[in-house]
Design an enzyme around this catalytic site. Structure first.
Site, PDB file in Angstrom:
ATOM      1  N   ASP A 102      -3.474   4.198  -1.885  1.00 29.29           N
ATOM      2  CA  ASP A 102      -4.680   4.733  -0.923  1.00 29.29           C
ATOM      3  C   ASP A 102      -4.144   6.200  -1.047  1.00 29.29           C
ATOM      4  O   ASP A 102      -3.586   6.463  -0.031  1.00 29.29           O
ATOM      5  CB  ASP A 102      -3.980   4.134   0.234  1.00 29.29           C
ATOM      6  CG  ASP A 102      -4.421   4.776   1.620  1.00 29.29           C
ATOM      7  OD1 ASP A 102      -5.791   4.898   1.194  1.00 29.29           O
ATOM      8  OD2 ASP A 102      -3.828   4.347   2.536  1.00 29.29           O
ATOM      9  N   ASP A 145     -13.199  15.155  -5.080  1.00 26.18           N
ATOM     10  CA  ASP A 145     -12.812  16.579  -5.496  1.00 26.18           C
ATOM     11  C   ASP A 145     -14.372  16.110  -6.482  1.00 26.18           C
ATOM     12  O   ASP A 145     -15.132  15.106  -6.397  1.00 26.18           O
ATOM     13  CB  ASP A 145     -11.852  15.963  -6.311  1.00 26.18           C
ATOM     14  CG  ASP A 145     -11.546  17.991  -6.394  1.00 26.18           C
ATOM     15  OD1 ASP A 145     -12.339  18.800  -6.531  1.00 26.18           O
ATOM     16  OD2 ASP A 145      -9.900  17.924  -6.331  1.00 26.18           O
ATOM     17  N   LYS A 200       0.522  -1.287   0.102  1.00 26.61           N
ATOM     18  CA  LYS A 200       0.174  -0.419   0.302  1.00 26.61           C
ATOM     19  C   LYS A 200       0.800   0.859   0.186  1.00 26.61           C
ATOM     20  O   LYS A 200       2.136   1.769   0.632  1.00 26.61           O
ATOM     21  CB  LYS A 200      -0.844   0.133   1.405  1.00 26.61           C
ATOM     22  CG  LYS A 200      -1.773   0.647   1.132  1.00 26.61           C
ATOM     23  CD  LYS A 200      -2.871   0.778   2.546  1.00 26.61           C
ATOM     24  CE  LYS A 200      -2.508   1.815   3.580  1.00 26.61           C
ATOM     25  NZ  LYS A 200      -2.023   2.857   3.997  1.00 26.61           N
ATOM     26  N   THR A 238     -12.407   6.131  10.224  1.00 28.31           N
ATOM     27  CA  THR A 238     -12.302   5.178  11.364  1.00 28.31           C
ATOM     28  C   THR A 238     -11.794   6.311  12.374  1.00 28.31           C
ATOM     29  O   THR A 238     -12.485   6.056  13.741  1.00 28.31           O
ATOM     30  CB  THR A 238     -11.835   4.125  11.635  1.00 28.31           C
ATOM     31  OG1 THR A 238     -10.009   4.063  11.266  1.00 28.31           O
ATOM     32  CG2 THR A 238     -12.305   2.977  10.830  1.00 28.31           C
ATOM     33  N   ARG A 296       2.791  -0.620  11.048  1.00 30.68           N
ATOM     34  CA  ARG A 296       4.096  -0.500  12.028  1.00 30.68           C
ATOM     35  C   ARG A 296       4.033  -2.502  12.682  1.00 30.68           C
ATOM     36  O   ARG A 296       4.982  -2.086  12.839  1.00 30.68           O
ATOM     37  CB  ARG A 296       3.082   0.520  12.699  1.00 30.68           C
ATOM     38  CG  ARG A 296       3.287   1.893  12.023  1.00 30.68           C
ATOM     39  CD  ARG A 296       3.057   2.320  12.996  1.00 30.68           C
ATOM     40  NE  ARG A 296       1.382   2.891  12.721  1.00 30.68           N
ATOM     41  CZ  ARG A 296       0.442   3.459  13.161  1.00 30.68           C
ATOM     42  NH1 ARG A 296       0.403   4.001  14.342  1.00 30.68           N
ATOM     43  NH2 ARG A 296      -1.042   3.090  13.073  1.00 30.68           N
ATOM     44  N   LYS A 332      -7.134   8.075  -1.391  1.00 30.64           N
ATOM     45  CA  LYS A 332      -8.370   8.266  -0.765  1.00 30.64           C
ATOM     46  C   LYS A 332      -9.171   9.869  -1.870  1.00 30.64           C
ATOM     47  O   LYS A 332      -9.307  10.942  -1.155  1.00 30.64           O
ATOM     48  CB  LYS A 332      -8.928   8.796   0.388  1.00 30.64           C
ATOM     49  CG  LYS A 332      -8.360   7.678   1.946  1.00 30.64           C
ATOM     50  CD  LYS A 332      -8.230   8.128   3.085  1.00 30.64           C
ATOM     51  CE  LYS A 332      -7.892   6.590   3.948  1.00 30.64           C
ATOM     52  NZ  LYS A 332      -6.653   6.323   4.087  1.00 30.64           N
TER      53      LYS A 332
END
Ligand code: C5P
Length: 248
Positions: free
Chosen positions: A63, A68, A36, A127, A219, A65
């Site tokens: 990714d 517009d 990603k 989230t 991570r 997002k």
């Protein structure tokens, strides 16, 4: 170990240099199915990092997002298709016309130029938004209801799936019966990982059992002493969960 389990792991390359991203890709390409590239790496290094990974045979989830006006997002989708990404995402709250025009533009380009059509998936609600912040935005529904509504909108507009927190997998599968509707889930942690800033986490096995298609892990792999071993552990957990779901 089934390739199926490996294909379900997407490693988030949340680093700020192309050299570090390429090192991670080289180390992890045989362990994970996709990589990603998000705002941090893309803004720091530009689209060339996507081209390099794709040229080496890697699969990329872009990714960024997009959110517009319809024409602009459709054009960004065309650019993402030309880069050769396997998945990219847009915000469902950009509205039906934006979603439809993007899905259509990508399908049409891929067909016309013989390119692979990337899957276009939607972010429903970030989230990080809790009920209080949703209220400030004028959204008075429960987050689960808003997620279900926006996932339905994405499916109706021809999108291939959604990004969803592990807790939302159930409500999305209940709302959208088409099993091919993809769910991509970040927020994956084993019991001994630090949760970092993820508030609603689930284990890899838990997310697979709940019905996700892909797991995004950053991570817990990037910060591990041995990222390859950490990624292998996640894949083993996915594999165990897939096996337990097989009909006996
Ligand atoms: O490091 P960690 O495993 O938490 O990384 C999760 C990745 O998924 C990050 O790149 C983060 O931006 C992304 N993401 C997320 N939650 C969302 C959407 C995307 O954590 N709702």
């Amino acid at each position: 170990m089934s390739t199926n389990a490996k294909d379900k792991l997407i490693v988030a390359l949340d680093v700020d240099s192309a050299a570090r991203a390429l090192d991670l890709f080289a180390a992890l390409r045989d362990v994970a199915g996709m990589f990603k590239i998000g705002s941090q790496l893309f803004t720091a290094t530009g689209p060339d990092i996507v081209r390099q990974i794709v040229a080496k045979g890697g699969r990329v989830f872009l990714d960024l997002k997009f959110h517009d006006i319809p024409k602009t997002v459709a054009a960004a989708g065309i650019a993402a298709t030309r880069l050769g990404v396997s998945i990219f995402n847009v915000h469902a709250s950009g509205g039906a016309e934006m979603l439809k025009r993007t899905a259509d533009a990508v399908a049409e380009l891929a067909d016309r130029e013989g390119l692979a059509r990337p899957k276009v998936i939607a972010v429903t609600l970030l989230t990080s938004l809790d009920p209080a912040s949703l209220k400030q935005l004028g959204i008075n529904e429960e987050p689960r209801a808003a997620v279900a509504r926006l996932a339905r909108l994405a499916a109706d507009c021809g999108l291939d799936g959604v990004v969803a927190s592990p807790r939302e997998i159930g409500v999305i599968r209940q709302t959208i019966s088409e099993r091919e509707f993809l769910i991509v889930t970040p927020g994956i942690r084993s019991s001994h990982d630090p949760s970092d800033d993820q508030k609603r986490t689930l284990t890899a096995a838990g997310a697979i059992t709940a019905g996700t298609d892909y797991l995004v892990v950053g991570r817990p792999i990037l910060n591990a002493e041995d990222p390859v071993a950490a990624a292998r552990k996640v894949v083993a957990e996915i594999d165990g969960s897939l096996r337990s779901l097989e009909p006996k």
